[in-house]
Scaffold this motif. Structure first.
Motif, short mmCIF file in Angstrom:
data_model
loop_
_atom_site.label_atom_id
_atom_site.label_comp_id
_atom_site.label_asym_id
_atom_site.label_seq_id
_atom_site.Cartn_x
_atom_site.Cartn_y
_atom_site.Cartn_z
N GLN A 158 9.75 7.38 7.56
CA GLN A 158 10.87 7.35 6.63
C GLN A 158 11.42 8.73 6.28
N ILE A 178 4.10 -6.19 5.48
CA ILE A 178 3.48 -4.98 4.94
C ILE A 178 2.11 -4.91 5.56
N TYR A 205 12.64 5.87 -1.71
CA TYR A 205 12.32 4.46 -1.54
C TYR A 205 11.37 4.30 -0.36
N LEU A 206 10.33 3.53 -0.56
CA LEU A 206 9.45 3.19 0.55
C LEU A 206 9.15 1.70 0.46
N GLN A 207 8.88 1.13 1.60
CA GLN A 207 8.59 -0.29 1.60
C GLN A 207 7.40 -0.60 0.71
N GLY A 208 7.47 -1.75 0.10
CA GLY A 208 6.46 -2.11 -0.89
C GLY A 208 7.09 -2.07 -2.26
N GLN A 254 7.20 -0.22 8.89
CA GLN A 254 7.14 1.02 8.13
C GLN A 254 5.80 1.02 7.41
N SER A 255 5.65 1.82 6.42
CA SER A 255 4.49 1.72 5.55
C SER A 255 3.16 1.95 6.25
N GLN A 291 4.89 9.53 2.78
CA GLN A 291 4.96 9.03 4.15
C GLN A 291 3.62 8.95 4.85
N GLY A 307 1.14 4.84 8.06
CA GLY A 307 1.27 6.24 8.43
C GLY A 307 0.01 6.81 9.00
N ASN A 332 10.09 -2.72 -2.90
CA ASN A 332 10.95 -3.89 -3.07
C ASN A 332 10.15 -5.06 -3.66
N GLN A 337 9.24 -9.58 5.06
CA GLN A 337 8.83 -8.29 5.57
C GLN A 337 7.32 -8.25 5.77
#
Lengths: 607, 240
Positions: free
Chosen positions: A417, B60, A190-193, B87-88, A231, B90, A195, B58
């Motif tokens: 992550q 992004i 699972y990675l953000q986005g 997050q997201s 990642q 990198g 969702n 959130q």
């Protein structure tokens, strides 16, 4: 101080959450308005289906034509593999009908393979349901221990304003879908986005089962957007690079202004790409983009990139007036997001049409990109040499993103992550093998952390093919034209979504004007900005000549002799003759770089 | 006097004045870093618009916020706040975001140990992005002081981290607005070299209106993940 500090930023004090606007589009009200939108799609598809049963088109000869009844899931799956020209053109020009959409998407995703099919998803779902009931996620054996918690945290901030997620079962459904997806595609987890992708699917298809949603979502993150949900986001960076060069090539002025503002595309693009435009564009527009993204799945690696790039480039061109009129980076971004929040797909196509116009010569752009790519490679080599020559502390001096993740892996940086552990590396390799990704493909090169310059060219190729396909007349259009001649009220025209100008139809004045423009463009290839302005005017002229029953068309190619600079304008009549003899041409728009000579003029009417 | 002016400026939100006065104003890039769900967007929103969104979204990629403030001695500065998704982001992309920042606000959630521990990695990223250049001003910011009863990050630990890396230290609540303005004023003052007397500083504090809601903590391992009974009551209280 940094370069962009020299620029005045201006003041955007009052921007409460600039990116939240498009989310409002995801409401039941907008779904209703969407259904009225799709009227054109309805008529076009009905016409197509009835044409299938009345006079079998050449696709009957193809090996998958016999598959099931028209419009069933099996039929859709077959169409996807078959890459039938008419279906392809309908998907691109009018989009799917909402009633077919779920069926088609799921079958395309199943046809794409690689995720184990319905049975394995069903088994996974059983386990997940049990775990969710008991609250014990141990039996699911996630590789990443914090996965469930990450999902929980993100669920609390996914469309929490939406009634379906506030009180309805949306959040629970989404959790199930995300957990199942994480198990179905363990390499991604699972990675953000994701969702947002899941929430979008659930809201678009409230009636769909979680199995179907899992199938689509898994395909989305592995096949449609490969390399986005890892990642270090290799493909995101790659596509952003290409987009930058595309902007530079299509509108140098815009590119210059943006770099002057310090507005890098890395500030804009992640939001678009990582959420499949869900958080950036209105709902109906997103559906159109996803129609094509998912249609492209069974095929190449570059198809989806091409669509993303095409859309993004067009979005930038759509908001270039706003970007150019401000000297504040903040405001430029806010304005761009505002434009995007309202844009319709026909506008996207239209504005990309302009951008294709403004450079016309795809070959030249290709060369440009190849050159840029060589420079990049040279730079990379120089850097590598410098590193090799540097004395002892080379380990410390490395600064690439891959090294980045390795270095931070020890300290469990949740930013990335899932750190690049040995286990993950093996998983990635397996993933690559399963999906047929080899190290010489761009995804492979990035997956394995060996950056290869060729990736840029390859992925740009996807864009060219897609742009070309969208800008060229299709067999359906031609068939429609010949039929409308025999009195079928332009149903076929709607079918193809575009019209060719007949010599008689296009008044001589317009034609000569068009020819003049193209000549003047051929002469001054540099003045792209000026040309764009001229094209703007030309557009409105072209729009004026649209026949009344042509509303709903997106593009109107002018078939007469406007050619790419340098290739001359010969034999347009002959060409037309030849084309009519072969009503179906190959439409492998994601892979065939077959040159087309037609130059097209976008037209601005789509209701 | 200065305060009165501040109030006017803050309430006014006049975009048109930007063009004429832009040249005279110092502008600073302030980035918010930290794990997801530590409340970075809420902080930026609280500072720039004095709002707290009850249901949150959130981030992004990133969002921007901009605010102009007046410091003592009629020094006007503009803070451009880069709110970076937790997050997201990198690899190389984060370097682009961090590069050129005048101040880095490192956020953690006082009720979440991980968010504090990971700051070390975030800080390493900052140091890496700046390589040989002088580091920007760094601020250690503990958010969610309204949940002080669930606090798990010890003050002494935070102090040590701050002093080891010569960071300024603040504890705020984006939800109630407690100390948020003060923190950003302090950052602006330090960046522009203006001395900020304590009294002056406190004058920017607004009366805190808190709303108690059934907020669930993130960390299920703390206190068995129990939400205290009293947080279920919905009511307002005013601290002054």
């Amino acid at each position: 101080m940094s370069a962009n500090l020299a620029q005045p930023w201006g003041f955007v004090e009052n921007n409460p959450n600039p990116s939240s606007a498009p989310l409002l589009a995801l409401s039941p009200a907008s779904l209703n308005s969407f259904h009225t939108h799709s009227e054109t799609a309805s008529t076009s598809w009905s016409a197509y289906f009835s044409s299938l049963s009345s006079h079998p088109p050449p696709l009957a000869s193809s090996k998958l034509a016999g598959v099931g009844d028209v419009g069933t899931a099996a039929w859709w799956g077959g169409r996807a593999k078959d890459r039938d020209g008419a279906v392809l053109s309908l998907v691109m020009k009018v989009g799917l009908r909402q009633e077919d959409r779920l069926k088609a998407w799921v079958s395309w995703c199943e046809a794409a393979g690689g995720i184990g099919g319905r049975e394995s998803v069903a088994a996974i779902e059983k386990k997940v349901a049990a775990s969710m009931k008991s609250g014990d996620y141990g039996p699911l054996e996630f590789a990443d221990a914090s996965l469930v918690r990450t999902i929980d945290v993100d669920l609390q901030r996914t469309l929490t304003d939406h009634p379906q997620f506030k009180e309805g079962g949306g959040a629970e459904m989404l959790k199930r879908v995300l957990l199942c997806t994480a198990l179905t595609v363990p390499d991604v987890g699972y990675l953000q986005g994701m969702n947002f992708l899941g929430a979008f699917l659930h809201l678009t298809f409230p009636e769909a089962t979680s199995q179907e949603l899992v199938l689509v979502l898994s395909t989305m993150v592995t096949k449609v957007l490969p390399g986005y949900f890892t990642q270090s986001l290799p493909n995101l960076l790659l596509d952003t690079d290409i987009l930058t060069s595309l902007v530079k090539a299509t509108d140098p002025e815009l590119h210059e202004h943006m770099s002057g503002l310090g507005l890098e595309l890395t500030l804009l693009c992640p939001q678009w790409f990582l959420t499949g435009f869900v958080t950036g564009l209105p709902w109906p527009t997103v559906l159109r983009v996803w129609d094509m993204l998912l249609f492209s799945t069974p095929s190449s690696t570059n198809g989806s990139s091409g669509i993303l790039l095409f859309t993004s480039l067009s979005l930038l061109h759509s908001s270039k007036a706003e970007i150019k009129s401000t000297d504040s980076m903040c405001r430029a971004i806010t304005k761009t997001r505002e434009v995007c929040a309202k844009i319709s797909w026909s506008k996207v196509v239209e504005n990309a049409g302009l951008s294709v116009h403004s450079f016309l010569d795809i070959g030249k752009l290709r060369k440009d990109i190849k050159r840029m790519d060589k420079q990049r490679q040279a730079q990379a080599q120089a850097a590598a040499q410098a590193q090799a020559q540097a004395p002892a502390p080379t380990k410390r001096a490395r600064s690439d993103s891959e090294e980045d993740s390795e270095e931070t892996s020890r300290s469990s940086l949740s930013l990335f992550q899932t750190p690049m552990t040995k286990r993950r590396k093996t998983a990635l390799e397996k993933f690559a093998v399963k999906n047929g990704i080899t190290a010489d493909q761009p995804e492979g090169a990035y997956l394995f952390g060996e950056k290869k310059g060729s990736g840029l060219v390859d992925a740009a190729e996807g864009f060219f093919n897609f742009a070309k396909e969208l800008m060229t007349p299709t067999p359906a259009a031609k068939r429609g034209r010949s039929r409308s001649g025999s009195g079928e009220e332009g149903a076929g025209e709607e079918l193809g979504g575009r019209v060719l100008f007949d010599k008689g139809q296009a008044p001589a004045a317009a034609k000569s004007g068009a020819v003049k423009k193209s000549v003047s463009f051929a002469e001054s290839n540099k003045g792209a900005g000026k040309v764009v302005e001229e094209k703007d005017k030309e557009n409105s002229t072209a729009a004026a000549f649209m026949s009344p029953n042509s509303k709903g068309f997106e593009m109107t190619p002018i078939k007469s002799g406007r050619r790419t600079p340098g290739t001359g304008r010969k034999s347009s009549v002959k060409k037309e003759g030849r084309r009519q003899q072969t009503p179906y041409r190959s439409t492998h728009f994601f892979s065939s770089p077959e040159p087309r000579n037609q130059i097209l003029s976008p037209v601005s009417k789509m209701r | 006097m200065a305060e009165a002016k501040n109030e006017a400026k803050m309430g006014e939100e006049s975009p048109e004045s930007s063009d004429s006065e832009a040249e005279n104003i110092k502008q600073f890039k302030v980035i918010l870093l930290g794990n997801g769900a530590t409340g970075k967007t809420s902080l930026a929103q609280r500072f720039a618009n004095d709002q707290f969104a009850q249901s949150y979204k959130q981030t992004i990629g990133l969002d921007f916020f901009m605010k102009r403030i007046t410091l003592p001695g009629d020094v006007e500065v503009a803070l451009q706040i880069w709110d970076i998704g937790g997050q997201s982001i990198g690899g190389k992309m984060i370097n682009n975001y961090i590069y050129g920042a005048h101040a880095c606000i490192m956020c953690y959630d006082i009720t979440n140990v991980d968010s504090f521990m990971d700051l070390e990695d975030w800080y390493r990223l900052v140091k890496k992005s700046f390589k040989d250049e002088k580091l920007p001003m760094c601020v250690l910011l503990g958010n969610k002081t309204d949940l002080n009863h669930m606090k798990v990050v010890k003050d002494t630990v935070a102090h040590r981290f701050a002093s080891e890396n010569s960071m300024h230290e603040h504890a705020v609540s984006a939800k109630t607005g407690d100390k948020v303005q003060t923190t950003f004023y302090q950052v602006a003052a330090t960046l522009s070299g203006v001395l900020m007397p304590k009294a002056e500083m406190d004058s920017h504090e607004t009366v805190v209106t808190a709303q108690i809601t059934g907020y669930e903590q993130h960390d299920s391992e703390v206190e068995g993940g129990q939400v205290p009974e009293y947080t279920h009551k919905r009511q307002s209280c005013v601290l002054s």
